[in-house]
Design a protein around this motif. Structure first.
Motif, PDB file in Angstrom:
ATOM      1  N   MET A  28     -12.726   3.863 -11.971  1.00 24.07           N
ATOM      2  CA  MET A  28     -12.874   4.206 -10.568  1.00 24.07           C
ATOM      3  C   MET A  28     -13.416   3.003  -9.806  1.00 24.07           C
ATOM      4  O   MET A  28     -14.262   2.278 -10.291  1.00 24.07           O
ATOM      5  CB  MET A  28     -13.808   5.398 -10.424  1.00 24.07           C
ATOM      6  CG  MET A  28     -14.105   5.729  -8.978  1.00 24.07           C
ATOM      7  SD  MET A  28     -14.854   7.320  -8.753  1.00 24.07           S
ATOM      8  CE  MET A  28     -13.425   8.231  -8.273  1.00 24.07           C
ATOM      9  N   HIS A  29     -12.902   2.809  -8.613  1.00 24.01           N
ATOM     10  CA  HIS A  29     -13.320   1.697  -7.767  1.00 24.01           C
ATOM     11  C   HIS A  29     -14.613   2.017  -7.033  1.00 24.01           C
ATOM     12  O   HIS A  29     -14.844   3.143  -6.616  1.00 24.01           O
ATOM     13  CB  HIS A  29     -12.254   1.402  -6.701  1.00 24.01           C
ATOM     14  CG  HIS A  29     -11.059   0.687  -7.216  1.00 24.01           C
ATOM     15  ND1 HIS A  29     -11.088  -0.625  -7.592  1.00 24.01           N
ATOM     16  CD2 HIS A  29      -9.783   1.096  -7.414  1.00 24.01           C
ATOM     17  CE1 HIS A  29      -9.895  -0.998  -7.991  1.00 24.01           C
ATOM     18  NE2 HIS A  29      -9.087   0.036  -7.901  1.00 24.01           N
ATOM     19  N   ASN A  30     -15.446   1.005  -6.865  1.00 22.30           N
ATOM     20  CA  ASN A  30     -16.591   1.106  -5.973  1.00 22.30           C
ATOM     21  C   ASN A  30     -16.040   0.782  -4.584  1.00 22.30           C
ATOM     22  O   ASN A  30     -15.759  -0.361  -4.270  1.00 22.30           O
ATOM     23  CB  ASN A  30     -17.676   0.115  -6.382  1.00 22.30           C
ATOM     24  CG  ASN A  30     -18.815   0.059  -5.394  1.00 22.30           C
ATOM     25  OD1 ASN A  30     -18.841   0.783  -4.400  1.00 22.30           O
ATOM     26  ND2 ASN A  30     -19.776  -0.803  -5.670  1.00 22.30           N
ATOM     27  N   LEU A  31     -15.882   1.795  -3.755  1.00 24.49           N
ATOM     28  CA  LEU A  31     -15.225   1.623  -2.468  1.00 24.49           C
ATOM     29  C   LEU A  31     -16.018   0.781  -1.480  1.00 24.49           C
ATOM     30  O   LEU A  31     -15.465   0.242  -0.529  1.00 24.49           O
ATOM     31  CB  LEU A  31     -14.902   2.983  -1.856  1.00 24.49           C
ATOM     32  CG  LEU A  31     -13.916   3.827  -2.665  1.00 24.49           C
ATOM     33  CD1 LEU A  31     -13.694   5.166  -1.985  1.00 24.49           C
ATOM     34  CD2 LEU A  31     -12.600   3.103  -2.867  1.00 24.49           C
ATOM     35  N   ASP A  32     -17.322   0.658  -1.707  1.00 24.26           N
ATOM     36  CA  ASP A  32     -18.156  -0.132  -0.804  1.00 24.26           C
ATOM     37  C   ASP A  32     -18.378  -1.557  -1.293  1.00 24.26           C
ATOM     38  O   ASP A  32     -19.117  -2.317  -0.664  1.00 24.26           O
ATOM     39  CB  ASP A  32     -19.503   0.570  -0.584  1.00 24.26           C
ATOM     40  CG  ASP A  32     -19.338   1.860   0.196  1.00 24.26           C
ATOM     41  OD1 ASP A  32     -18.556   1.873   1.169  1.00 24.26           O
ATOM     42  OD2 ASP A  32     -19.972   2.869  -0.165  1.00 24.26           O
ATOM     43  N   GLN A  33     -17.727  -1.927  -2.388  1.00 25.18           N
ATOM     44  CA  GLN A  33     -17.856  -3.285  -2.908  1.00 25.18           C
ATOM     45  C   GLN A  33     -17.186  -4.262  -1.949  1.00 25.18           C
ATOM     46  O   GLN A  33     -16.057  -4.052  -1.514  1.00 25.18           O
ATOM     47  CB  GLN A  33     -17.211  -3.404  -4.287  1.00 25.18           C
ATOM     48  CG  GLN A  33     -17.293  -4.810  -4.862  1.00 25.18           C
ATOM     49  CD  GLN A  33     -16.739  -4.886  -6.267  1.00 25.18           C
ATOM     50  OE1 GLN A  33     -16.722  -3.899  -6.987  1.00 25.18           O
ATOM     51  NE2 GLN A  33     -16.289  -6.062  -6.652  1.00 25.18           N
ATOM     52  N   LYS A  34     -17.888  -5.328  -1.615  1.00 27.04           N
ATOM     53  CA  LYS A  34     -17.332  -6.357  -0.747  1.00 27.04           C
ATOM     54  C   LYS A  34     -16.387  -7.222  -1.573  1.00 27.04           C
ATOM     55  O   LYS A  34     -16.741  -7.700  -2.639  1.00 27.04           O
ATOM     56  CB  LYS A  34     -18.447  -7.176  -0.116  1.00 27.04           C
ATOM     57  CG  LYS A  34     -19.246  -6.339   0.853  1.00 27.04           C
ATOM     58  CD  LYS A  34     -20.320  -7.111   1.544  1.00 27.04           C
ATOM     59  CE  LYS A  34     -21.021  -6.153   2.488  1.00 27.04           C
ATOM     60  NZ  LYS A  34     -22.219  -6.663   3.033  1.00 27.04           N
ATOM     61  N   VAL A  35     -15.169  -7.393  -1.046  1.00 28.64           N
ATOM     62  CA  VAL A  35     -14.147  -8.117  -1.790  1.00 28.64           C
ATOM     63  C   VAL A  35     -13.636  -9.359  -1.074  1.00 28.64           C
ATOM     64  O   VAL A  35     -12.933 -10.177  -1.660  1.00 28.64           O
ATOM     65  CB  VAL A  35     -12.947  -7.197  -2.141  1.00 28.64           C
ATOM     66  CG1 VAL A  35     -13.373  -6.112  -3.113  1.00 28.64           C
ATOM     67  CG2 VAL A  35     -12.322  -6.595  -0.899  1.00 28.64           C
ATOM     68  N   PHE A  36     -14.000  -9.505   0.200  1.00 22.74           N
ATOM     69  CA  PHE A  36     -13.573 -10.686   0.957  1.00 22.74           C
ATOM     70  C   PHE A  36     -14.532 -10.833   2.121  1.00 22.74           C
ATOM     71  O   PHE A  36     -14.339 -10.229   3.177  1.00 22.74           O
ATOM     72  CB  PHE A  36     -12.133 -10.510   1.456  1.00 22.74           C
ATOM     73  CG  PHE A  36     -11.499 -11.777   1.961  1.00 22.74           C
ATOM     74  CD1 PHE A  36     -11.145 -12.796   1.088  1.00 22.74           C
ATOM     75  CD2 PHE A  36     -11.254 -11.954   3.298  1.00 22.74           C
ATOM     76  CE1 PHE A  36     -10.558 -13.964   1.545  1.00 22.74           C
ATOM     77  CE2 PHE A  36     -10.656 -13.120   3.781  1.00 22.74           C
ATOM     78  CZ  PHE A  36     -10.314 -14.119   2.894  1.00 22.74           C
TER      79      PHE A  36
END
Length: 98
Positions: free
Chosen positions: A1-9
């Motif tokens: 499952m993805h951490n939807l609040d993870q900063k990716v850019f």
């Protein structure tokens, strides 16, 4: 499952890339603005910090692309993210080589 609040850019999170909102056009504008900001910040970083930024961006790419076949995900926005992420990593690599 993805951490939807993870900063990716920069300040952009996973949910902004794989979710329906914002739409593709707005996402492109957000990515472009964030890329411009990130590139401005690069000039004041040490080589060690640039390497860390490159490693973090590669992890973010892996995070976003870990489920590329999931039909519910916004594939066009994932592709757009990949394009901007590659532009950023290319600049990081150029600065590391100079």
């Amino acid at each position: 499952m993805h951490n939807l609040d993870q900063k990716v850019f920069g300040k952009i999170t996973t949910k902004e890339i794989i979710g329906a909102d914002p739409n593709l056009e707005k996402t492109k504008l957000i990515l472009q603005n964030e890329l411009n900001f990130l590139l401005l910040e690069l000039k004041s970083n040490s080589k060690e910090n640039l390497k860390n930024l490159l490693d973090e961006q590669k992890k973010a790419e892996d995070h976003i692309n870990s489920r590329p076949g999931a039909m519910a995900l916004a594939q066009n926005k994932i592709q757009l993210f990949n394009e901007f992420s590659q532009k950023y990593t290319l600049e990081l690599k150029k600065l590391l080589e100079s």
